[in-house]
Write a protein that holds these residues in place. Structure first.
Motif, PDB file in Angstrom:
ATOM      1  N   ILE A  80      -5.893  15.732 -52.799  1.00  0.00           N
ATOM      2  CA  ILE A  80      -4.465  15.383 -52.982  1.00  0.00           C
ATOM      3  C   ILE A  80      -3.916  16.110 -54.208  1.00  0.00           C
ATOM      4  CG2 ILE A  80      -2.856  13.507 -53.526  1.00  0.00           C
ATOM      5  CD1 ILE A  80      -3.909  13.507 -50.631  1.00  0.00           C
ATOM      6  N   ASP A  81      -4.653  16.096 -55.318  1.00  0.00           N
ATOM      7  CA  ASP A  81      -4.196  16.775 -56.530  1.00  0.00           C
ATOM      8  C   ASP A  81      -4.058  18.280 -56.317  1.00  0.00           C
ATOM      9  OD1 ASP A  81      -3.983  14.415 -57.901  1.00  0.00           O
ATOM     10  OD2 ASP A  81      -5.868  14.652 -59.002  1.00  0.00           O
ATOM     11  N   SER A  82      -4.972  18.871 -55.553  1.00  0.00           N
ATOM     12  CA  SER A  82      -4.898  20.314 -55.316  1.00  0.00           C
ATOM     13  C   SER A  82      -3.673  20.674 -54.493  1.00  0.00           C
ATOM     14  CB  SER A  82      -6.162  20.823 -54.627  1.00  0.00           C
ATOM     15  OG  SER A  82      -6.225  20.370 -53.288  1.00  0.00           O
ATOM     16  N   LYS A  83      -3.248  19.802 -53.597  1.00  0.00           N
ATOM     17  CA  LYS A  83      -2.056  20.054 -52.775  1.00  0.00           C
ATOM     18  C   LYS A  83      -0.779  19.912 -53.588  1.00  0.00           C
ATOM     19  CE  LYS A  83      -4.393  20.713 -49.046  1.00  0.00           C
ATOM     20  NZ  LYS A  83      -4.629  22.049 -48.610  1.00  0.00           N
ATOM     21  N   ARG A  84      -0.812  19.083 -54.617  1.00  0.00           N
ATOM     22  CA  ARG A  84       0.360  18.891 -55.474  1.00  0.00           C
ATOM     23  C   ARG A  84       0.646  20.120 -56.325  1.00  0.00           C
ATOM     24  NH1 ARG A  84      -1.234  12.929 -57.604  1.00  0.00           N
ATOM     25  NH2 ARG A  84      -0.676  11.821 -55.710  1.00  0.00           N
ATOM     26  N   HIS A  85      -0.365  20.904 -56.610  1.00  0.00           N
ATOM     27  CA  HIS A  85      -0.207  22.071 -57.483  1.00  0.00           C
ATOM     28  C   HIS A  85       0.104  23.340 -56.713  1.00  0.00           C
ATOM     29  CE1 HIS A  85      -1.507  19.771 -60.940  1.00  0.00           C
ATOM     30  NE2 HIS A  85      -2.516  19.310 -60.231  1.00  0.00           N
TER      31      HIS A  85
END
Length: 86
Positions: A80-85
């Protein structure tokens, strides 16, 4: 740094060659040289024409290196964090 066979007073040497210092720390020669150059490891001592690393100084410098940070997030949270960036 092998011990001499049959030596009842075997002890770890205080001074280490460049190769032995790298082996002692578990790193390669290039990384040893890089870490000395950038100050993460102490420079060697000069004894006549020999270049010797102080084992105790290496221990102190090694202990001062930062620990690897542990990422305690779950694989899902990382995704999820990687998709936010993006």
């Amino acid at each position: 740094m092998p011990e001499k066979p049959g030596n009842p007073h075997a002890y770890a040497p205080r001074g280490l060659s460049r190769t032995d210092a790298a082996i002692y720390l578990g790193i390669g020669l290039r990384l040893l040289d890089e870490m000395v150059k950038d100050g993460r490891l102490p420079p060697p001592k000069q004894i006549n024409k020999r270049v010797i690393f102080d084992r105790i100084a290496l221990d102190v410098a090694f202990s001062a290196l930062p620990d690897q940070e542990q990422d305690t997030r779950s694989r899902f949270e990382k995704l999820i964090d990687s998709k936010r960036h993006v």
